[in-house]
Design an enzyme around this catalytic site. Structure first.
Site, mmCIF file in Angstrom:
data_model
loop_
_atom_site.group_PDB
_atom_site.id
_atom_site.type_symbol
_atom_site.label_atom_id
_atom_site.label_comp_id
_atom_site.label_asym_id
_atom_site.label_seq_id
_atom_site.Cartn_x
_atom_site.Cartn_y
_atom_site.Cartn_z
ATOM 1 N N LYS A 20 17.235 59.989 -3.588
ATOM 2 C CA LYS A 20 17.100 58.564 -3.862
ATOM 3 C C LYS A 20 15.779 58.035 -3.271
ATOM 4 O O LYS A 20 15.129 58.732 -2.489
ATOM 5 C CB LYS A 20 18.325 57.832 -3.291
ATOM 6 C CG LYS A 20 19.654 58.266 -3.969
ATOM 7 C CD LYS A 20 20.858 57.562 -3.349
ATOM 8 C CE LYS A 20 22.159 57.974 -4.036
ATOM 9 N NZ LYS A 20 23.334 57.289 -3.442
ATOM 10 N N TYR A 60 25.514 54.817 -13.086
ATOM 11 C CA TYR A 60 26.541 54.300 -12.172
ATOM 12 C C TYR A 60 27.547 53.391 -12.886
ATOM 13 O O TYR A 60 28.153 52.519 -12.257
ATOM 14 C CB TYR A 60 25.877 53.547 -11.014
ATOM 15 C CG TYR A 60 25.291 54.454 -9.949
ATOM 16 C CD1 TYR A 60 26.083 55.385 -9.269
ATOM 17 C CD2 TYR A 60 23.942 54.366 -9.584
ATOM 18 C CE1 TYR A 60 25.554 56.211 -8.280
ATOM 19 C CE2 TYR A 60 23.409 55.198 -8.588
ATOM 20 C CZ TYR A 60 24.223 56.107 -7.945
ATOM 21 O OH TYR A 60 23.702 56.919 -6.956
ATOM 22 N N ASN A 123 21.808 56.200 1.499
ATOM 23 C CA ASN A 123 22.360 57.520 1.848
ATOM 24 C C ASN A 123 21.627 58.705 1.223
ATOM 25 O O ASN A 123 22.181 59.790 1.068
ATOM 26 C CB ASN A 123 23.876 57.565 1.605
ATOM 27 C CG ASN A 123 24.259 57.326 0.160
ATOM 28 O OD1 ASN A 123 23.400 57.214 -0.701
ATOM 29 N ND2 ASN A 123 25.558 57.273 -0.107
ATOM 30 N N HIS A 126 22.103 61.864 -4.139
ATOM 31 C CA HIS A 126 23.251 61.810 -5.057
ATOM 32 C C HIS A 126 23.649 63.224 -5.462
ATOM 33 O O HIS A 126 22.787 64.083 -5.627
ATOM 34 C CB HIS A 126 22.889 61.026 -6.324
ATOM 35 C CG HIS A 126 23.878 61.236 -7.443
ATOM 36 N ND1 HIS A 126 25.053 60.521 -7.526
ATOM 37 C CD2 HIS A 126 23.898 62.112 -8.485
ATOM 38 C CE1 HIS A 126 25.741 60.942 -8.592
ATOM 39 N NE2 HIS A 126 25.061 61.907 -9.184
ATOM 40 N N GLU A 137 25.369 63.845 -16.483
ATOM 41 C CA GLU A 137 24.232 63.277 -15.749
ATOM 42 C C GLU A 137 22.942 64.047 -16.034
ATOM 43 O O GLU A 137 21.872 63.444 -16.165
ATOM 44 C CB GLU A 137 24.554 63.247 -14.252
ATOM 45 C CG GLU A 137 25.673 62.245 -13.942
ATOM 46 C CD GLU A 137 26.211 62.349 -12.515
ATOM 47 O OE1 GLU A 137 25.720 63.194 -11.735
ATOM 48 O OE2 GLU A 137 27.147 61.588 -12.185
HETATM 49 P P1 GDP Z 1 28.891 59.147 -3.745
HETATM 50 O O1 GDP Z 1 29.486 59.894 -4.908
HETATM 51 O O2 GDP Z 1 29.206 59.769 -2.416
HETATM 52 O O3 GDP Z 1 27.405 58.905 -3.911
HETATM 53 O O4 GDP Z 1 29.605 57.715 -3.690
HETATM 54 P P2 GDP Z 1 30.112 56.729 -4.861
HETATM 55 O O5 GDP Z 1 30.107 57.413 -6.185
HETATM 56 O O6 GDP Z 1 31.389 56.125 -4.387
HETATM 57 O O7 GDP Z 1 29.020 55.571 -4.855
HETATM 58 C C1 GDP Z 1 27.771 55.794 -5.442
HETATM 59 C C2 GDP Z 1 26.695 55.197 -4.558
HETATM 60 O O8 GDP Z 1 26.884 53.785 -4.483
HETATM 61 C C3 GDP Z 1 26.746 55.669 -3.099
HETATM 62 O O9 GDP Z 1 26.127 56.910 -2.874
HETATM 63 C C4 GDP Z 1 26.006 54.534 -2.418
HETATM 64 O O10 GDP Z 1 24.595 54.657 -2.601
HETATM 65 C C5 GDP Z 1 26.482 53.322 -3.215
HETATM 66 N N1 GDP Z 1 27.641 52.687 -2.563
HETATM 67 C C6 GDP Z 1 28.928 53.085 -2.566
HETATM 68 N N2 GDP Z 1 29.707 52.259 -1.849
HETATM 69 C C7 GDP Z 1 28.876 51.296 -1.387
HETATM 70 C C8 GDP Z 1 29.062 50.134 -0.561
HETATM 71 O O11 GDP Z 1 30.162 49.828 -0.116
HETATM 72 N N3 GDP Z 1 27.938 49.390 -0.293
HETATM 73 C C9 GDP Z 1 26.713 49.708 -0.769
HETATM 74 N N4 GDP Z 1 25.653 48.923 -0.461
HETATM 75 N N5 GDP Z 1 26.495 50.786 -1.533
HETATM 76 C C10 GDP Z 1 27.562 51.557 -1.841
HETATM 77 MG MG MG Z 2 29.711 59.333 -6.930
#
Ligand code: GDP
Ligand code: MG
Length: 160
Positions: A20, A60, A123, A126, A137
């Site tokens: 990212k 997303y 974080n 991805h 993807e």
């Molecule tokens: P991942 O699969 O571990 O990347 O997590 P998810 O698919 O649940 O979410 C996708 C991305 O959205 C995450 O990697 C974060 O960058 C972002 N994200 C998820 N939850 C949050 C949140 O509560 N706050 C914020 N600011 N970003 C979030």
């Molecule tokens: Mg995810």
């Protein structure tokens, strides 16, 4: 494998891994790529890319009702990302383990997020969450001809 008139393609699992914008800005590109290389997965696609808004929204789309969605789209489009296709049996689940929990404060030490990040909203990387999403993807982020078909000389030393 060609069987009669039907062509059965024996596809090896692939995961879409993306560094990212924070990972690029913080100079972590080499470090992150290195972890997948050293593990023994095979790199099939790689590019530095400025992601347009509509692509970020499509990528997303499952999160579009979340309150953080607009911030997430701003984050992902805030600078170049590194797009990668990594291949290997079990690469999707293994890459998720190498990456660590979504919240870097909860990610185990030794994982990319556990070692290199502190906040969910920054974080650094991805990884696809299923083989089907890996395919979806990679098709979304790479154009025809951008992936390379090649065999790594390491394969016989990684897989018996
Ligand atoms: P991942 O699969 O571990 O990347 O997590 P998810 O698919 O649940 O979410 C996708 C991305 O959205 C995450 O990697 C974060 O960058 C972002 N994200 C998820 N939850 C949050 C949140 O509560 N706050 C914020 N600011 N970003 C979030
Ligand atoms: Mg995810």
């Amino acid at each position: 494998i060609v069987q009669g008139t039907e062509i059965e393609v024996n596809e090896v699992e692939q995961s879409y891994i993306m560094i990212k914008p924070d990972g690029v800005q913080r100079g972590l590109v080499g470090e992150i790529i290195s972890r997948f290389e050293k593990k023994g997965f095979v790199l099939k696609g790689l590019k530095l890319f400025q992601c347009p808004k509509d692509l970020a929204q499509e990528h997303y789309k499952d999160l579009k009702e979340k309150p953080f969605f607009p911030k997430l789209i701003d984050y992902i489009t805030s600078g170049p990302v590194v797009c990668m296709a990594w291949e290997g049996d079990g690469v999707v689940a293994s890459a998720r383990k190498l990456i660590g929990a979504t919240n870097p404060l909860q990610a185990e030490p030794g994982t990319i997020r556990g070692d290199l990040a502190v906040q969910t909203g920054r974080n650094v990387v991805h990884g696809s969450d299923s083989p089907d999403n890996g395919k979806r993807e990679i098709a979304l982020w790479f154009k025809e001809g951008e992936l390379c078909q090649w065999e790594s000389v390491q394969t016989p030393w990684l897989i018996e």
